[in-house]
Design an enzyme around this catalytic site. Sequence first.
Site, short mmCIF file in Angstrom:
data_model
loop_
_atom_site.label_atom_id
_atom_site.label_comp_id
_atom_site.label_asym_id
_atom_site.label_seq_id
_atom_site.Cartn_x
_atom_site.Cartn_y
_atom_site.Cartn_z
N ASP A 12 0.94 -1.12 0.12
CA ASP A 12 -0.15 0.18 0.20
C ASP A 12 1.11 1.18 -0.17
O ASP A 12 0.14 1.87 0.23
CB ASP A 12 -0.70 0.24 1.41
CG ASP A 12 -1.92 -1.34 1.60
OD1 ASP A 12 -2.11 -1.84 0.01
OD2 ASP A 12 -1.94 -1.64 2.89
N HIS A 40 -3.15 -2.91 -6.78
CA HIS A 40 -2.90 -1.12 -7.08
C HIS A 40 -3.93 -0.19 -7.92
O HIS A 40 -4.08 -0.71 -8.61
CB HIS A 40 -2.06 -1.39 -8.27
CG HIS A 40 -0.13 -2.14 -7.84
ND1 HIS A 40 1.30 -3.16 -8.36
CD2 HIS A 40 -0.27 -2.76 -6.53
CE1 HIS A 40 1.72 -3.10 -7.55
NE2 HIS A 40 0.51 -3.10 -6.41
#
Length: 424
Positions: A12, A40
């Site tokens: 992240d 993503h």
Amino acid sequence: MVKAIVGANWGDEGKGKITDMFAEASDVVVRFQGGANAGHTIICDYGKFALHQLPSGVFYPHTTNIIGNGVALDVPKFMEELGQLEAGGVPAPHLIISERTQLLMPYHVLQDTYEEERLAGNAFGSTKSGIAPFYSDKYAKIGIQVCELYDETLLMDRLEHVCTIKNVLFEHLYHKPLLDPKELFQLLMGYREQISPFVGDALTFVRSALADGRQVLLEGQLGSMKDPDFGIYPYTTSSHTLAAFGCIGVGISPRDIRDIVVVTKAYSSAVGAGAFVSELFGEEAEELRRRGGDAGEYGATTGRPRRVGWFDAVATRYGCMVQGATEVVLTAIDCLGYLDEIKVCTGYEIDGKVTRDFPVPPLLARAKPVYETLPGWKCDIRGETDYQKLPEAARTYVDFLENQIGVPISIVSTGPKRHEITRR
């Protein structure tokens, strides 16, 4: 030339945007490990997309996108993502699925879910995407390779063998319905029809591209803290998140990788269980969570709230070291503009002693953060593209982090959109 883009921390970190940015100047983009358990998020000219299986180069018509042999291929989710691109007006991408890639099976998801239920309060915080059972089967040599879809006799034998093993677990440990190898065979015939247009010899393609002097980008999933060897075991993923595995995950030589770009946030965030030394709680955490990322700190795959905390220089320095970082990209600095002061974790206190070295997991569980406090800049810097125009306090913060981690910070991202970056 090969460039790898990987995460320094828990995942992240904003790798999707950075991979998308570098993909613009790349000929080949390779997803080399992981499955659909993490995503993503990319904001581009076509809109906002959360990619889970597809490489981040799919928005560029000049790029060939490879799903490498190190990936856990979830065919339904792969097809769903292709449909989302089409619905969003994205031209059909150039895609190759390695014939050596293994298939994530429905029983992997079931086993993952059943095991988390069985563990209850001791669960690992799995996304229940089947990743741990998939990689367990791969290394137990009972996985299914894409190329095996084209040998029906072999495939049926493999399914009968794996169902014999799985059904013992499903019946006697989990008390769940048994698997039917014939049903699974029919399912895989459907998978074969769906992915056949994309299946190819990815190894030879990438090797030929390198021989021709083309630019190859390796895209990693998650980050250093989630690596099963060097991360916070056992609260890790089940595939190697390090740039070194990019060689194995597509089949290139370690000599080919020239640049390892490691991405880290200007603060910390994590999903799942395990030690998180600089974690914030209560309203302080919720405020950072709300302001973080593009739409707050919530998982691109699961939607669940991420744990958040101050920048952890101990973990990030270690994360850069095990990745072999040649340069660092710092993301999400714009999210900190509301703070009067910003803390940075520069050491861990363990059993009364302070260390700057990242410890093994049993010691990490006893670590307490040692902080240094820097002044905030108290203004909105989102979208700034000239580094020298950032407030002095923001530039001081970047200098401080660079000094702490010991790797040059070459790019500072100031927002979620593709070109909201500054170069140092």
